[in-house]
Every structure is written in structure tokens, then in C-alpha cells.
Design a protein around this motif. Structure first.
Motif, PDB file in Angstrom:
ATOM      1  N   GLN A   1       0.803  -1.210   0.000  1.00  0.00           N
ATOM      2  CA  GLN A   1       0.000   0.000   0.000  1.00  0.00           C
ATOM      3  C   GLN A   1       0.844   1.272   0.000  1.00  0.00           C
ATOM      4  N   ASN A   2       1.957   1.254   0.684  1.00  0.00           N
ATOM      5  CA  ASN A   2       2.782   2.460   0.814  1.00  0.00           C
ATOM      6  C   ASN A   2       4.002   2.452  -0.106  1.00  0.00           C
ATOM      7  N   TYR A   3       4.027   1.522  -1.056  1.00  0.00           N
ATOM      8  CA  TYR A   3       5.196   1.406  -1.930  1.00  0.00           C
ATOM      9  C   TYR A   3       5.100   2.418  -3.079  1.00  0.00           C
ATOM     10  N   SER A   4       6.231   3.021  -3.434  1.00  0.00           N
ATOM     11  CA  SER A   4       6.291   3.937  -4.570  1.00  0.00           C
ATOM     12  C   SER A   4       7.414   3.509  -5.505  1.00  0.00           C
ATOM     13  N   LEU A   5       7.141   3.532  -6.802  1.00  0.00           N
ATOM     14  CA  LEU A   5       8.166   3.183  -7.788  1.00  0.00           C
ATOM     15  C   LEU A   5       9.307   4.181  -7.780  1.00  0.00           C
TER      16      LEU A   5
ATOM     17  N   ASN B   1      11.140  12.979  -3.030  1.00  0.00           N
ATOM     18  CA  ASN B   1      12.006  14.111  -2.672  1.00  0.00           C
ATOM     19  C   ASN B   1      13.430  13.933  -3.177  1.00  0.00           C
ATOM     20  N   LEU B   2      13.545  13.415  -4.379  1.00  0.00           N
ATOM     21  CA  LEU B   2      14.876  13.236  -4.972  1.00  0.00           C
ATOM     22  C   LEU B   2      15.554  14.594  -5.125  1.00  0.00           C
ATOM     23  N   GLN B   3      16.728  14.714  -4.582  1.00  0.00           N
ATOM     24  CA  GLN B   3      17.441  15.994  -4.634  1.00  0.00           C
ATOM     25  C   GLN B   3      18.307  16.078  -5.889  1.00  0.00           C
TER      26      GLN B   3
ATOM     27  N   GLU C   1       7.832  17.221 -10.449  1.00  0.00           N
ATOM     28  CA  GLU C   1       6.673  16.354 -10.655  1.00  0.00           C
ATOM     29  C   GLU C   1       6.701  15.107  -9.767  1.00  0.00           C
ATOM     30  N   ALA C   2       5.864  14.125 -10.117  1.00  0.00           N
ATOM     31  CA  ALA C   2       5.645  12.980  -9.225  1.00  0.00           C
ATOM     32  C   ALA C   2       6.488  11.764  -9.587  1.00  0.00           C
ATOM     33  N   GLU C   3       7.254  11.850 -10.657  1.00  0.00           N
ATOM     34  CA  GLU C   3       8.030  10.692 -11.119  1.00  0.00           C
ATOM     35  C   GLU C   3       9.501  11.066 -11.281  1.00  0.00           C
ATOM     36  N   PRO C   4      10.158  11.542 -10.248  1.00  0.00           N
ATOM     37  CA  PRO C   4      11.528  12.038 -10.406  1.00  0.00           C
ATOM     38  C   PRO C   4      12.527  10.909 -10.663  1.00  0.00           C
TER      39      PRO C   4
END
Length: 435
Positions: free
Chosen positions: A292-296, A300-302, A321-324
Motif C-alpha cells: 500500500q505504501n510502496y512507490s516506484l 524528494n529526490l534531490q 513532478e511525481a516521477e523524479p
């Protein structure tokens, strides 16, 4: 057609009156010796079939005069030794069968001169290591068969120069580990078969650069896990076979990736195989739902993660955006080699990476190649494999202008490349390295 007789020796006398012959079938005989210049008079021969004989050596002058030969079949002999330069005159050869022999070593530059070769079959031999330079000169190769050998090691850069390869078969070997960057440069590859090996882990970056790969076969291995990001940049994939990896633990990355491809690209990825939940129960890989909490993508990629420098500008402190993802590029303009890294989004970076097929493989000025990465791979100073593969092609182009033989270029690049920084350098410096 002279197959299935008891012919033991081929001498020149047989060929002198056959100047218009196009097909010669000599398979399933007892041929152990082919005299030097035996085929000299067969100037129009297009197909030569010598499989299932007793040939143990291929000497340099054996195929002298066969300038129009397109198919050479030598499988199922006793070949252990191939003299360097033996194929150098066969510039029109498109298919070469060397399977089911006793070949253990491929010398660097062995295939030099086979610029039109499309298919190379080396299956069922005794090859244990694939080294850089093995396939130098095969720039138009589309299929490479290395199945049923003893391959345990694939050196970095082993497939350098095979930019047109579409099918690579490595099944039934002893491969346990695949290094990051192993398949860099194979931007046109569509099918990769690594089944029936001893692979235990699929690491992030294993398949970097395979933006056109459609079919990936990993069944019948010892895979226990795959790392996050392992399949992220396989944007053209339609099938992943992971059957019979009975120790494999369930993970979130692959189900999330397949779901993302369906939502964004409206394409279904077929995934075969089962995995083991925490309770020990085995379920289909895509049925794992504890994510449920996993993101591809890395939140907050710097931008300093991508560029290696600290960013003070608030506009670029965080990737957009949402896919850094991190985007890295290498380009050559005139005599200067330039590298740069920046923040990007998954879709923009992937689109640029797919376009590498059209631009990256051209050895011309202003050549630019793009790659994408996430996670710990973005922190590396050198994107292993991808960088060397590209730099090799760029340097090859420059030194081709000086008409230096390809095998000399390969040896020089492999020797000096580790010490070459990626800052701009001049032709004079490069020529010094070549000398």
C-alpha cells in the motif's frame, strides 16, 4: 549435394571446374582435413555446409576465394582451434554456425571483417568467459547464440559494439551474477534469454539500457529476490518469465511496475511465476498485495543526487513532478566529450532513452546518448558499462579517421579507458593514448 558419404579430405582439384556453383553440401561425411585453398575456384559460392564432420582446426587460408559466401555451417565438428584472420575475407557472410564444437576460447578480433554478419551461433561449446573484445567488428549482428556453454563470467563491455543485436541467448550456462552495466549498449535488443542458469539476485541496474527489450526469460534459476528498480526502465517489455524460481520472495516492485505500465502506457505485461509470502505460501507474483505504501520512484529526490554537486537554486533543489529520476547524458561535439547529469521525470527520460536507438549508435559529431537511473545508482561517478560502451563508440569513430585497425582500437581503449576522465579531451591527447 555430396552429403552423407565417406569423404575424408577436400583438395583444390574438386573446385576448379565449379566456378558457377552457388551451394555446396558436404555435411555428414568424415572430413577431417581441408587443404589450403581447397575452395579457391568457387568464386560464386553462397552456401557452404560442412556440419557433422570431423574437422578439428580451421586454418587461415581454408576459405580463401569465397568472397561471395553468405552462409557457412560448421556446427557439430570437433573444432577446438580457430586461427586468427580465418574469416577476414568473408565480408559478405551473414550466417555463421559454430555450435556443438569444442571451442573454449575466442580470441579478440577473431570475427574482424564480418561486418555483414547477422547471425552467429556458438551454442554447445566449452566457452567459460565472455571478455571485452570478443565480438569486435560485428556491428550488424542481430542474433547471438551462446546457450549450453560453461559461461560463468561476463566481463564488463563484453557486448560493446553490438548495437544492432536483437536476440541474445545465454540459457543453460553457469551464470550466477550479472554485473551492473553488462548489457549496456544493446539498445536494440528485443529478446534476452537467461533461463536455466544459477542467478540468485536481480540487482537494480541489471537491465539498464535495454529500452527496446520485449521478452525477458529468467525461468529455471535460483532467484531469491529482485531489488527495487530492477525492471523500472524496461519500458517496452511485454513478457517476463520467472517460473521455477522456487526460493523467490514476493516483492512490491514488479507488481507496481506492471500496474504503472498499464495505467500510463495502456500495455499489459505478462509475468509468469510464483513467489513466497511471509507465511511461506506461494502465490502468483502479481497477486502480492502488501504494498500500500510502496512507490516506484524515490520521493524528494534531490538534484545534487543527480549532478554530484550541491544546488542552491530553489527552482532545482527538488526534482520536478511525481516521477523524479536522474538523467545523465554523454555527447561529443567536435573533439570534446561532455557529460552532464540533471533531474528529469520518468516519462521524459524514458522517451529520450528510447531515442538513443536513432541517435546514440551513430558515430557522428554531436552524438548524444541519454540514460536514466534511480536510487543508489544515481550516486555513482561513473555509470558502469553504459559510459564505457558509449565512449568506446565515440573514440572508435574518431580513430577510424586515422584508419587504425579495429582490433588495435579495442585493445587500446580497454587498456586506457579506466584512466580516462570524462572531462573534455583533445584528439592530440587521444592519439597519444593510442600510441
Amino acid at each position: 549435394n555430396l552429403h552423407s558419404n565417406n569423404i575424408a579430405t577436400i583438395t583444390e582439384v574438386y573446385s576448379r571446374l565449379l566456378s558457377n556453383l552457388t551451394i555446396l553440401e558436404l555435411y555428414r561425411n568424415n572430413i577431417a582435413t581441408i587443404n589450403e585453398g581447397a575452395f579457391t575456384g568457387l568464386s560464386n559460392l553462397k552456401g557452404l555446409y560442412l556440419h557433422n564432420n570431423k574437422i578439428s582446426r580451421i586454418e587461415k587460408e581454408m576459405f580463401q576465394g569465397l568472397h561471395n559466401l553468405e552462409i557457412l555451417n560448421l556446427h557439430s565438428n570437433n573444432i577446438a582451434t580457430i586461427t586468427e584472420g580465418v574469416f577476414s575475407m568473408l565480408s559478405n557472410l551473414t550466417i555463421l554456425y559454430l555450435g556443438s564444437n569444442s571451442i573454449s576460447t575466442i580470441k579478440e578480433g577473431l570475427f574482424t571483417g564480418l561486418s555483414n554478419l547477422k547471425s552467429l551461433h556458438l551454442w554447445k561449446n566449452d566457452i567459460s568467459t565472455i571478455k571485452e573484445g570478443f565480438f569486435t567488428g560485428l556491428s550488424n549482428l542481430e542474433r547471438l547464440d551462446l546457450w549450453m556453454n560453461d559461461i560463468s563470467t561476463i566481463n564488463e563491455g563484453a557486448f560493446t559494439g553490438l548495437s544492432n543485436l536483437k536476440e541474445l541467448n545465454l540459457w543453460d550456462n553457469n551464470i550466477a551474477t550479472i554485473k551492473e552495466g553488462t548489457f549496456m549498449g544493446l539498445s536494440n535488443l528485443k529478446e534476452l534469454d537467461l533461463s536455466d542458469n544459477n542467478i540468485a539476485t536481480i540487482k537494480e541496474g541489471t537491465f539498464t539500457g535495454l529500452s527496446n527489450l520485449k521478452e525477458l526469460y529468467l525461468h529455471n534459476n535460483l532467484i531469491e529476490k529482485y531489488e527495487d528498480g530492477a525492471f523500472l526502465f524496461l519500458t517496452s517489455i511485454v513478457e517476463i518469465n520467472l517460473k521455477n524460481n522456487n526460493l523467490m520472495r514476493c516483492g512490491c516492485h514488479l507488481p507496481a511496475f506492471v500496474k504503472y505500465i498499464k495505467e500510463v502506457y495502456n500495455r499489459t505485461v505478462a509475468v509468469f511465476g510464483t513467489c513466497q509470502e511471509g507465511s511461506g505460501k506461494r502465490i502468483p507474483i502479481l497477486d502480492y498485495s502488501q504494498c500500500q505504501n510502496y512507490s516506484l520512484f524515490q520521493r524528494n529526490l534531490q538534484c545534487q543526487t543527480c549532478s554530484g554537486i550541491t544546488c542552491n537554486d530553489s527552482k532545482v533543489t527538488s526534482c520536478p513532478e511525481a516521477e523524479p529520476v536522474c538523467r545523465f547524458a554523454i555527447s561529443m561535439n567536435g573533439t570534446k566529450l561532455k557529460t552532464e547529469r540533471s533531474c528529469s521525470t520518468y516519462r521524459k527520460c524514458v522517451e529520450a532513452m528510447i531515442n538513443n536507438t536513432l541517435t546514440c549508435n551513430k558515430r557522428t559529431n554531436s552524438t548524444s546518448c541519454t540514460g536514466c537511473c534511480v536510487g543508489h545508482l544515481c550516486n555513482k561517478n561513473d555509470f558502469i558499462g553504459w559510459t564505457k560502451s558509449l565512449v568506446f563508440r565515440l573514440i572508435f569513430k574518431k580513430f577510424n579517421e586515422y584508419k587504425i585497425p579495429a582490433e588495435n582500437i579495442s585493445r587500446a581503449v580497454s587498456r586506457y579507458l579506466p584512466s580516462l576522465s570524462l572531462s573534455p579531451y583533445t584528439d592530440a591527447r587521444a592519439r597519444t593514448h593510442m600510441h
